[in-house]
Design an enzyme around this catalytic site. Structure first.
Site, PDB file in Angstrom:
ATOM      1  CG  HIS A  24      32.413  44.290  40.186  1.00 61.51           C
ATOM      2  ND1 HIS A  24      33.034  43.967  41.350  1.00 61.51           N
ATOM      3  CD2 HIS A  24      32.092  43.118  39.607  1.00 61.51           C
ATOM      4  CE1 HIS A  24      33.095  42.657  41.472  1.00 61.51           C
ATOM      5  NE2 HIS A  24      32.533  42.128  40.424  1.00 61.51           N
ATOM      6  CG  HIS A  78      31.511  31.447  40.291  1.00 65.76           C
ATOM      7  ND1 HIS A  78      30.353  31.784  40.953  1.00 65.76           N
ATOM      8  CD2 HIS A  78      32.321  32.533  40.402  1.00 65.76           C
ATOM      9  CE1 HIS A  78      30.464  33.019  41.436  1.00 65.76           C
ATOM     10  NE2 HIS A  78      31.641  33.495  41.114  1.00 65.76           N
ATOM     11  CD  GLU A  80      31.151  37.648  39.915  1.00 69.18           C
ATOM     12  OE1 GLU A  80      31.784  36.936  40.700  1.00 69.18           O
ATOM     13  OE2 GLU A  80      31.075  38.891  40.024  1.00 69.18           O
ATOM     14  CG  ASP A  82      34.182  36.649  36.486  1.00 70.77           C
ATOM     15  OD1 ASP A  82      33.060  36.296  36.877  1.00 70.77           O
ATOM     16  OD2 ASP A  82      35.186  36.676  37.229  1.00 70.77           O
ATOM     17  CG  HIS A 144      32.971  35.516  44.756  1.00 72.42           C
ATOM     18  ND1 HIS A 144      32.701  36.117  43.557  1.00 72.42           N
ATOM     19  CD2 HIS A 144      32.814  36.483  45.694  1.00 72.42           C
ATOM     20  CE1 HIS A 144      32.409  37.371  43.724  1.00 72.42           C
ATOM     21  NE2 HIS A 144      32.476  37.636  44.993  1.00 72.42           N
ATOM     22  CG  ASP A 163      35.786  33.649  41.615  1.00 68.51           C
ATOM     23  OD1 ASP A 163      36.366  33.901  40.540  1.00 68.51           O
ATOM     24  OD2 ASP A 163      34.645  34.071  41.888  1.00 68.51           O
ATOM     25  CE1 TYR A 191      40.226  36.911  42.082  1.00 68.60           C
ATOM     26  CE2 TYR A 191      40.046  35.502  44.012  1.00 68.60           C
ATOM     27  CZ  TYR A 191      39.654  35.842  42.732  1.00 68.60           C
ATOM     28  OH  TYR A 191      38.675  35.106  42.118  1.00 68.60           O
ATOM     29  CG  HIS A 222      40.039  35.393  38.096  1.00 70.31           C
ATOM     30  ND1 HIS A 222      39.535  36.042  36.992  1.00 70.31           N
ATOM     31  CD2 HIS A 222      38.984  35.178  38.916  1.00 70.31           C
ATOM     32  CE1 HIS A 222      38.230  36.210  37.138  1.00 70.31           C
ATOM     33  NE2 HIS A 222      37.864  35.677  38.296  1.00 70.31           N
TER      34      HIS A 222
END
Ligand code: FEO
Length: 393
Positions: A24, A78, A80, A82, A144, A163, A191, A222
């Protein structure tokens, strides 16, 4: 594709997104990974999942160790997508599993998936015994999202930080000592700049909350797992979250017929002459996410645009929208531009960066049509002055 044992009975079972190039708006030339972790104990526990289209990869990796139907507990650090995107599919095959998450996490997961899963909502200080291990849950709100939390396994000395401490790198190497530190540092900075920059205060709180824990491994969601450069990456997070800068400048500009570019280069030559290093970035040719990475530690930020149709160039407007969201604070600013008539761009830029607590020791420059030699000399002198006085600001 197999699971990778990162400590006895703790496995990485994530997915590698080799072709991801745009997260994004964050340009990811090295791709990314979504890290899920499997702990084999009396209660088999999965920590986080992967983007929905990598579910099969995660499941295959889990299946190399156990039958996925044997999973008893899933932790969602989390919401989100992903990290939660494969929850519906995995919970479909283990409908009785407990889903551990924060209260914000439960709210977010219900909004995303509209499922009545078997939630176990945990708060700060809560823990869960899964056999020989006790998992502790530590909220790190806004690192995040409001729901973000860390899962800590004291017995394994692992922090599963989601994250926090991540990097967008697609790789089959799993640990920080298997990749070049320079690349890891660069990707960690990118990042941080693009994901975490607005939340320095919350990062400070998170670092304080984690500082008393005994751990030798940070397993983010990640990129690689930290076990060698732990002190280095934690020290960088302290440095970035305190908004500490270095004495260099970033000049971000776009140009129509070269006038604004001439001002950018004249200003840059002054900075150089004054002893300050410079990075010149044409916004038309450089992804926003790269410029923000340059800006992360920059003492001086200059923004330039010509006026087009009574406003700034759309490239500059888009970049400033991105920059304003990430809120780099307390810098030295300089604004410049050129115009044929009207000349609104410079004022509009000033207005957009108002509120970021930047100092503007030199008056903006707004040049009609093409800068003269005298104009360029003036821009250069402003650069010299800012560079020479930067220690005083
Ligand atoms: Fe990697 Fe905020 O998700």
């Amino acid at each position: 594709m197999k699971a990778v044992e990162i400590k006895p009975n703790v496995y990485w079972v994530g997915g590698i997104d080799w072709n991801l190039r745009n997260f994004h708006g964050y340009i990811t030339p090295r791709g990314s990974t979504y890290n899920a972790y499997l702990i084999l104990d009396e209660k088999i526990t999965l920590i986080d999942t992967v983007k929905h289209y990598l579910y099969d990869e995660m499941k295959t990796r889990i299946s190399s160790v156990i039958d996925p139907q044997e999973i008893d507990v899933v932790v969602s650090n989390h919401v989100e997508m992903d990290h939660s995107g494969s929850l519906p599919k995995i919970l479909d095959i283990i409908p009785d599993a407990t889903l551990v998450t924060s209260s914000h996490g439960q709210r977010g997961l219900k909004k995303h998936y509209d499922e009545n899963w078997n939630f176990n909502v945990v708060n700060a200080g809560d823990s869960l015994s899964i056999g020989k291990r006790k998992l502790d849950f530590i909220p790190i709100p806004m690192v995040h999202w409001p729901d973000s939390m860390v899962t800590y396994s004291k017995q394994d000395k692992i922090l599963f930080t989601n994250d926090a401490f991540g990097q967008h790198i697609a790789t089959t190497e799993r640990f920080d000592d298997q990749l070049d530190w320079g690349i890891l540092k660069e990707e960690s900075a990118k990042y941080y700049a693009n994901i975490v920059l607005p939340y320095g205060g919350q990062v400070q709180k998170a670092l304080t909350g984690l500082s008393d824990l005994d751990f030798d491994t940070i397993a983010p969601s990640h990129g690689i797992i930290w076990r060698h450069h732990l002190k280095d990456i934690i020290s960088l997070y302290h440095h970035w979250s305190k908004n500490e800068t270095k004495p260099y400048a970033v000049i971000a500009y776009d140009t129509m017929w070269g006038s604004t570019k001439k001002l950018a280069y004249a200003f840059a030559s002054g900075l150089e002459e004054g002893g300050m290093n410079v990075r010149i970035r044409n916004i038309q040719h450089t992804p926003f996410s790269n410029i923000i990475t340059d800006i992360l530690e920059a003492k001086v930020i200059a923004i330039g645009s010509p006026t087009l149709n009574n406003t700034m160039l759309p490239t500059v407007g888009g970049f400033l929208t991105y920059l304003k969201g990430l809120r780099p604070k307390d810098r030295i600013g300089f604004v410049f531009g050129s115009y044929g008539w009207g000349g609104q761009a410079v004022k509009l830029i000033e207005n957009m960066i108002d509120g970021l607590s930047w100092d503007f020791p030199e008056e903006s420059m707004n040049i009609n049509f093409v800068p003269s030699e005298k104009d360029l000399e003036k821009a250069k002198n402003k650069g010299i002055s800012i560079a020479k006085n930067s220690k005083n600001y």
